[in-house]
Design a protein around this motif. Structure first.
Motif, PDB file in Angstrom:
ATOM      1  N   LYS A 126      -6.573  17.692  46.930  1.00  0.00           N
ATOM      2  CA  LYS A 126      -7.590  17.618  47.972  1.00  0.00           C
ATOM      3  C   LYS A 126      -7.024  18.081  49.314  1.00  0.00           C
ATOM      4  O   LYS A 126      -7.704  18.778  50.079  1.00  0.00           O
ATOM      5  N   VAL A 127      -5.778  17.682  49.584  1.00  0.00           N
ATOM      6  CA  VAL A 127      -5.149  18.078  50.848  1.00  0.00           C
ATOM      7  C   VAL A 127      -4.943  19.585  50.877  1.00  0.00           C
ATOM      8  O   VAL A 127      -5.242  20.253  51.879  1.00  0.00           O
ATOM      9  N   ASP A 128      -4.454  20.156  49.781  1.00  0.00           N
ATOM     10  CA  ASP A 128      -4.239  21.595  49.705  1.00  0.00           C
ATOM     11  C   ASP A 128      -5.543  22.352  49.962  1.00  0.00           C
ATOM     12  O   ASP A 128      -5.572  23.323  50.723  1.00  0.00           O
ATOM     13  N   ALA A 129      -6.619  21.878  49.345  1.00  0.00           N
ATOM     14  CA  ALA A 129      -7.911  22.543  49.512  1.00  0.00           C
ATOM     15  C   ALA A 129      -8.407  22.426  50.948  1.00  0.00           C
ATOM     16  O   ALA A 129      -8.951  23.389  51.508  1.00  0.00           O
ATOM     17  N   ALA A 130      -8.211  21.254  51.568  1.00  0.00           N
ATOM     18  CA  ALA A 130      -8.651  21.063  52.949  1.00  0.00           C
ATOM     19  C   ALA A 130      -7.878  21.958  53.902  1.00  0.00           C
ATOM     20  O   ALA A 130      -8.432  22.501  54.861  1.00  0.00           O
ATOM     21  N   VAL A 131      -6.590  22.144  53.639  1.00  0.00           N
ATOM     22  CA  VAL A 131      -5.773  23.009  54.483  1.00  0.00           C
ATOM     23  C   VAL A 131      -6.199  24.464  54.342  1.00  0.00           C
ATOM     24  O   VAL A 131      -6.408  25.186  55.321  1.00  0.00           O
ATOM     25  N   ARG A 132      -6.381  24.914  53.098  1.00  0.00           N
ATOM     26  CA  ARG A 132      -6.712  26.324  52.859  1.00  0.00           C
ATOM     27  C   ARG A 132      -8.115  26.685  53.352  1.00  0.00           C
ATOM     28  O   ARG A 132      -8.370  27.842  53.688  1.00  0.00           O
ATOM     29  N   SER A 133      -8.990  25.678  53.432  1.00  0.00           N
ATOM     30  CA  SER A 133     -10.345  25.942  53.925  1.00  0.00           C
ATOM     31  C   SER A 133     -10.439  25.830  55.441  1.00  0.00           C
ATOM     32  O   SER A 133     -11.465  26.171  56.037  1.00  0.00           O
ATOM     33  N   GLY A 134      -9.387  25.307  56.070  1.00  0.00           N
ATOM     34  CA  GLY A 134      -9.410  25.112  57.509  1.00  0.00           C
ATOM     35  C   GLY A 134     -10.060  23.815  57.936  1.00  0.00           C
ATOM     36  O   GLY A 134     -10.271  23.578  59.123  1.00  0.00           O
ATOM     37  N   ALA A 135     -10.365  22.942  56.968  1.00  0.00           N
ATOM     38  CA  ALA A 135     -11.027  21.675  57.291  1.00  0.00           C
ATOM     39  C   ALA A 135     -10.055  20.630  57.831  1.00  0.00           C
ATOM     40  O   ALA A 135     -10.463  19.682  58.492  1.00  0.00           O
ATOM     41  N   ALA A 136      -8.765  20.779  57.540  1.00  0.00           N
ATOM     42  CA  ALA A 136      -7.782  19.766  57.916  1.00  0.00           C
ATOM     43  C   ALA A 136      -7.353  19.910  59.370  1.00  0.00           C
ATOM     44  O   ALA A 136      -6.993  21.001  59.811  1.00  0.00           O
ATOM     45  N   LEU A 137      -7.379  18.808  60.115  1.00  0.00           N
ATOM     46  CA  LEU A 137      -6.838  18.774  61.476  1.00  0.00           C
ATOM     47  C   LEU A 137      -5.329  18.561  61.444  1.00  0.00           C
ATOM     48  O   LEU A 137      -4.603  19.042  62.313  1.00  0.00           O
ATOM     49  N   ALA A 138      -4.860  17.815  60.446  1.00  0.00           N
ATOM     50  CA  ALA A 138      -3.438  17.510  60.305  1.00  0.00           C
ATOM     51  C   ALA A 138      -3.201  17.009  58.894  1.00  0.00           C
ATOM     52  O   ALA A 138      -4.130  16.560  58.215  1.00  0.00           O
ATOM     53  N   VAL A 139      -1.951  17.080  58.456  1.00  0.00           N
ATOM     54  CA  VAL A 139      -1.590  16.541  57.147  1.00  0.00           C
ATOM     55  C   VAL A 139      -0.506  15.495  57.319  1.00  0.00           C
ATOM     56  O   VAL A 139       0.253  15.503  58.312  1.00  0.00           O
ATOM     57  N   PHE A 140      -0.436  14.585  56.357  1.00  0.00           N
ATOM     58  CA  PHE A 140       0.542  13.505  56.367  1.00  0.00           C
ATOM     59  C   PHE A 140       1.213  13.432  54.999  1.00  0.00           C
ATOM     60  O   PHE A 140       0.569  13.620  53.976  1.00  0.00           O
TER      61      PHE A 140
END
Length: 231
Positions: A126-140
């Motif tokens: 889910k994190v990978d997908a959010a990052v690649r879509s530009g939806a993620a503000l930050a990752v932890f």
């Protein structure tokens, strides 16, 4: 009993030259001025102990220290709080560690709020997908997360940065081990997580940067990668 608060509101002008100058608040250790967002406010509790006023709303004389654990420890060692607060106050030897716990607790509280608001997700895919879509503000990431899992998400961050030609990569934080998160968050503990856009999500990023800055001193280095942070 007075409790610490999170930084959301500015205080009344209750400070004088002990911790305030014409340009803003002044750190009692470095004597450098700064905005409220760059400093932690401290006050004397009714029992004469020094407490962190993270929300900057407790009454009475306040003094300020830059967001840096080493400076809080130095203020304790040099007994600067009594001088700044003009009172025979006692700063506990573990005040620096206690501030760290308070900052960590408010970050975890905001993470839980963001999760309820649908602005915090966990799980590597889910994190990978959010990052690649530009939806993620930050990752932890947990500090003890497997390097391979962290590397894959770092690759996604870099791909988004290069593909979209953004000024910086999506920030990445490693602040807690999995066991520490289990103690603070229970079943909401995670190995990999991402925060999404929204007021709660932005609050998570703000508090994560503050905690990281407090631990390492200076500016947050989150944008530079997912390096392990000192505990």
């Amino acid at each position: 009993m007075m409790t610490a608060h999170e930084p959301d509101a500015l205080p009344d002008e209750d400070d004088d030259l002990a911790g305030y100058d014409v340009n803003g608040r002044m750190c009692i250790v470095t004597r450098e001025s700064g905005s409220p967002e760059e400093l932690i406010r401290f006050v004397a509790a009714p029992d004469g102990t020094v407490v962190a006023d993270l929300k900057r709303e407790l009454p009475g004389r306040g003094c300020w220290v830059k967001i840096d654990r080493s400076l809080v420890d130095r203020a304790v060692a040099k007994r600067l709080f009594a001088r700044a607060l003009k009172s025979d106050v006692k700063a506990a030897d573990d005040l620096g560690a206690n501030v760290d716990r308070l900052l960590a607790a408010q970050l975890m509280q905001m993470m839980n709020m963001a999760r309820k608001a649908g602005q915090f997700i966990s799980g590597s895919s889910k994190v990978d997908a959010a990052v690649r879509s530009g939806a993620a503000l930050a990752v932890f990431h947990a500090t003890d997360a497997a390097d391979d899992g962290v590397r894959k998400i770092d690759q996604a961050r870099k791909a988004w940065h290069l593909g979209m030609e953004t000024e910086e990569e999506i920030p990445s934080f490693r602040l807690f081990s999995e066991s520490e998160m289990e103690g603070l968050m229970g079943q909401n503990a995670f190995i990999h997580a991402a925060v999404l856009a929204g007021q709660a999500g932005e609050g998570v990023v703000k508090r994560a940067k503050m905690l990281e800055q407090y631990r390492i001193g200076g500016q947050s280095r989150a944008a530079g990668g997912a390096g392990r942070q000192k505990q």
